[in-house]
Design a protein around this motif. Structure first.
Motif, PDB file in Angstrom:
ATOM      1  N   UNK A  27      -7.293   7.845  14.328  1.00  0.00           N
ATOM      2  CA  UNK A  27      -6.440   8.638  13.032  1.00  0.00           C
ATOM      3  C   UNK A  27      -6.943   8.101  11.843  1.00  0.00           C
ATOM      4  N   UNK A  28      -7.260   9.182  10.908  1.00  0.00           N
ATOM      5  CA  UNK A  28      -7.757   8.673   9.558  1.00  0.00           C
ATOM      6  C   UNK A  28      -6.398   8.037   8.871  1.00  0.00           C
ATOM      7  N   UNK A  29      -7.077   7.063   7.895  1.00  0.00           N
ATOM      8  CA  UNK A  29      -6.278   6.452   6.964  1.00  0.00           C
ATOM      9  C   UNK A  29      -5.100   5.465   7.839  1.00  0.00           C
ATOM     10  N   UNK A  30      -5.558   5.069   8.858  1.00  0.00           N
ATOM     11  CA  UNK A  30      -4.509   4.359   9.849  1.00  0.00           C
ATOM     12  C   UNK A  30      -5.171   2.739  10.094  1.00  0.00           C
ATOM     13  N   UNK A  31      -4.817   1.779   9.514  1.00  0.00           N
ATOM     14  CA  UNK A  31      -5.366   0.654  10.158  1.00  0.00           C
ATOM     15  C   UNK A  31      -4.961   0.182  11.408  1.00  0.00           C
ATOM     16  N   UNK A  95       3.267   7.545  24.165  1.00  0.00           N
ATOM     17  CA  UNK A  95       2.004   8.269  24.010  1.00  0.00           C
ATOM     18  C   UNK A  95       2.042   8.355  22.393  1.00  0.00           C
ATOM     19  N   UNK A  96       0.898   8.231  21.964  1.00  0.00           N
ATOM     20  CA  UNK A  96       0.757   8.359  20.426  1.00  0.00           C
ATOM     21  C   UNK A  96      -0.218   9.243  20.063  1.00  0.00           C
ATOM     22  N   UNK A  97      -0.079   9.960  19.107  1.00  0.00           N
ATOM     23  CA  UNK A  97      -1.115  11.289  18.634  1.00  0.00           C
ATOM     24  C   UNK A  97      -0.840  11.471  17.177  1.00  0.00           C
ATOM     25  N   UNK A  98      -1.904  11.790  16.628  1.00  0.00           N
ATOM     26  CA  UNK A  98      -2.037  12.302  15.203  1.00  0.00           C
ATOM     27  C   UNK A  98      -1.365  13.417  15.003  1.00  0.00           C
TER      28      UNK A  98
END
Length: 116
Positions: A27-31, A95-98
């Protein structure tokens, strides 16, 4: 068996259990430290072609679900699905999703398959 879907951009919660990123791209912008992802099985995610068809061509969710479930029958994806199912048998899995619409996403398809 406890499986839930959350947006990866939301702060981790103590009851998340094993946090599994189910997106093919980071995901963009996520460390990575902020996401606190335990596993990232890229082969469990929809193919690039299917993802593009669904998002760019405005495909129906039902047809997307059917096509995605067919992809999940491939040996590598089926093995990873079994692995996540084993994790869920031991404790909570998130479950992780953008995806902004988690209810109509590939993560929702996975959650349903894992729960059933």
């Amino acid at each position: 068996m406890s499986v839930r879907v959350r947006r990866v951009h939301e702060a981790p919660e103590p009851d998340d259990g094993v946090r599994v990123l189910v997106d093919r791209l980071w995901p963009r912008g996520l460390a990575k430290e902020a996401a606190q992802v335990d596993e990232w099985p890229k082969a469990l995610t929809p193919s690039t072609e299917l993802r593009r068809w669904y998002h760019a061509d405005g495909g129906s969710y039902e047809e997307f679900r059917e096509r995605y479930e067919a992809e999940l029958a491939a040996p590598e994806a089926a093995e990873l699905l079994d692995h996540v199912r084993e994790l869920a048998a031991k404790g909570p899995v998130t479950l992780l999703t953008a995806s902004k619409d988690t209810g109509h996403s590939h993560a929702a398809v996975l959650a349903r398959l894992l729960a059933g």
